[in-house]
Enzyme design. Structure first.
Site, PDB file in Angstrom:
ATOM      1  N   HIS A  56       0.849  -1.194   0.000  1.00 35.06           N
ATOM      2  CA  HIS A  56       0.000   0.000   0.000  1.00 35.06           C
ATOM      3  C   HIS A  56       0.880   1.239   0.000  1.00 35.06           C
ATOM      4  CE1 HIS A  56       0.738  -0.440   4.318  1.00 35.06           C
ATOM      5  NE2 HIS A  56       0.164   0.729   4.574  1.00 35.06           N
ATOM      6  N   HIS A  58       1.350   3.986   1.892  1.00 32.16           N
ATOM      7  CA  HIS A  58       1.852   4.775   3.022  1.00 32.16           C
ATOM      8  C   HIS A  58       3.383   4.906   2.985  1.00 32.16           C
ATOM      9  CE1 HIS A  58      -2.011   4.222   5.660  1.00 32.16           C
ATOM     10  NE2 HIS A  58      -2.092   5.233   4.816  1.00 32.16           N
ATOM     11  N   ASP A  60       5.712   4.933   5.119  1.00 30.29           N
ATOM     12  CA  ASP A  60       6.554   4.013   5.894  1.00 30.29           C
ATOM     13  C   ASP A  60       6.623   2.618   5.255  1.00 30.29           C
ATOM     14  OD1 ASP A  60       3.792   3.765   6.740  1.00 30.29           O
ATOM     15  OD2 ASP A  60       4.475   2.573   8.450  1.00 30.29           O
ATOM     16  N   HIS A  61       5.987   2.457   4.085  1.00 29.56           N
ATOM     17  CA  HIS A  61       6.081   1.205   3.324  1.00 29.56           C
ATOM     18  C   HIS A  61       6.727   1.384   1.955  1.00 29.56           C
ATOM     19  CE1 HIS A  61       3.563  -1.271   6.083  1.00 29.56           C
ATOM     20  NE2 HIS A  61       3.307  -0.048   6.513  1.00 29.56           N
ATOM     21  N   HIS A 113      -7.599  -0.455   5.203  1.00 33.69           N
ATOM     22  CA  HIS A 113      -6.597   0.451   5.795  1.00 33.69           C
ATOM     23  C   HIS A 113      -6.287   1.567   4.795  1.00 33.69           C
ATOM     24  CE1 HIS A 113      -2.986   1.550   8.090  1.00 33.69           C
ATOM     25  NE2 HIS A 113      -2.276   1.441   6.989  1.00 33.69           N
ATOM     26  N   ASP A 132      -0.310  -3.585   6.261  1.00 30.02           N
ATOM     27  CA  ASP A 132      -0.999  -3.072   7.454  1.00 30.02           C
ATOM     28  C   ASP A 132      -2.463  -3.511   7.478  1.00 30.02           C
ATOM     29  OD1 ASP A 132       1.361  -1.861   8.090  1.00 30.02           O
ATOM     30  OD2 ASP A 132       0.664   0.193   7.774  1.00 30.02           O
ATOM     31  N   HIS A 170       4.420  -4.376  10.735  1.00 28.39           N
ATOM     32  CA  HIS A 170       4.836  -3.713  11.980  1.00 28.39           C
ATOM     33  C   HIS A 170       4.988  -4.709  13.132  1.00 28.39           C
ATOM     34  CE1 HIS A 170       4.299   0.567  10.818  1.00 28.39           C
ATOM     35  NE2 HIS A 170       3.347   0.094  10.018  1.00 28.39           N
TER      36      HIS A 170
HETATM   37 ZN   LIG Z   1      -0.170   1.812   6.489  1.00 27.99          ZN
END
Ligand SMILES: [Zn+2]
Length: 242
Positions: A56, A58, A60-61, A113, A132, A170
């Site tokens: 996805h 985001h 942080d990915h 998400h 996530d 995570h």
């Molecule tokens: Zn995420």
């Protein structure tokens, strides 16, 4: 010939997963939120990252996509997400496939998400990358979808073979477990899973991957019987101070 699956800690509590196939020499980095730790982890093992797979959009990915590509020439594959992953070389959606050597992964649409979130299941390697969406004893926050969307995603992931390893984005297992034992106080499997996770973390070890079998037994979001129950639990977890 072996295939290795390695969680590489990144940012504050992310894991970038390295999947390496000895037979083909290929290495996939899944969701590199930053490049340096995963480049180092690959280098230490004598591996060169040949592909990036994203679940996805985001940051942080995907934040390390460009630097991983610049360092290695890796090709980057992920979901469309309304154009929010500008570094993609190839866009995939539900039912589309990726390959590492002779192993084929299948994208599963699990939007909730984020709207375009995918999981990638590699049946021959008994692994699913869930980003996530599905965590050990948890699920992602509902930023772009509804509880009904997450309930549907849980049904798809629950249906994977029991032995499938769950490689998520995570290290949230202890926090999730502390909520999970309040959601299902009579569930001994959840109580034990929390104790196991706390022991691993006290030694500084990852609690992941989990398995689909473990999530069926312990995850209060996968185990929610109705959309309403999932929604209630998600709202409770959002406000949970554990
Ligand atoms: Zn995420």
């Amino acid at each position: 010939m072996a295939v290795s699956l390695v969680p590489v800690p990144a940012l504050s509590d992310n894991y970038v997963w390295l999947l390496h196939d000895d037979a083909s020499g290929e290495t996939v980095a899944v969701d590199p939120g930053e490049a340096a730790p995963v480049l180092k982890a690959a280098d230490e093992r004598g591996w060169t990252i040949t592909q990036v797979w994203n679940t996805h959009w985001h940051p942080d990915h995907v934040g390390g996509n460009a630097d991983v590509k610049a360092a290695t020439g890796a090709t980057i594959t992920g979901p469309h997400e309304e154009g929010r992953i500008p570094t993609l070389d190839r866009t995939i959606g539900d039912g589309d496939t990726v390959t590492i050597g002779e192993h084929e992964g299948v994208a599963i649409a699990v939007g909730a998400h984020t709207s375009g979130h995918i999981a990638i299941h590699v049946p021959s390697l008994d692994v699913v990358f869930t980003g996530d969406t599905l965590f050990a004893m948890g699920c992602g926050r509902l930023f772009e979808g509804t509880a009904a969307d997450m309930f549907a995603a849980m049904r798809k992931l629950e249906a994977l073979p029991a032995e499938t390893r769950v490689a998520c984005g995570h290290e949230y297992t202890v926090s999730n477990g502390r909520y999970a034992v309040t959601a299902e106080p009579g569930n001994d499997a959840t109580r034990q899973a929390l104790a196991d996770a706390e022991a691993l973390r006290s030694e500084g070890k990852p609690t992941l991957p989990s398995t689909i079998a473990a999530e069926r037994a312990t995850n209060p979001f996968m185990r929610a019987a109705t959309v309403e129950e999932l929604a209630e639990r998600r709202a409770a977890k959002d406000g949970f101070k554990g």
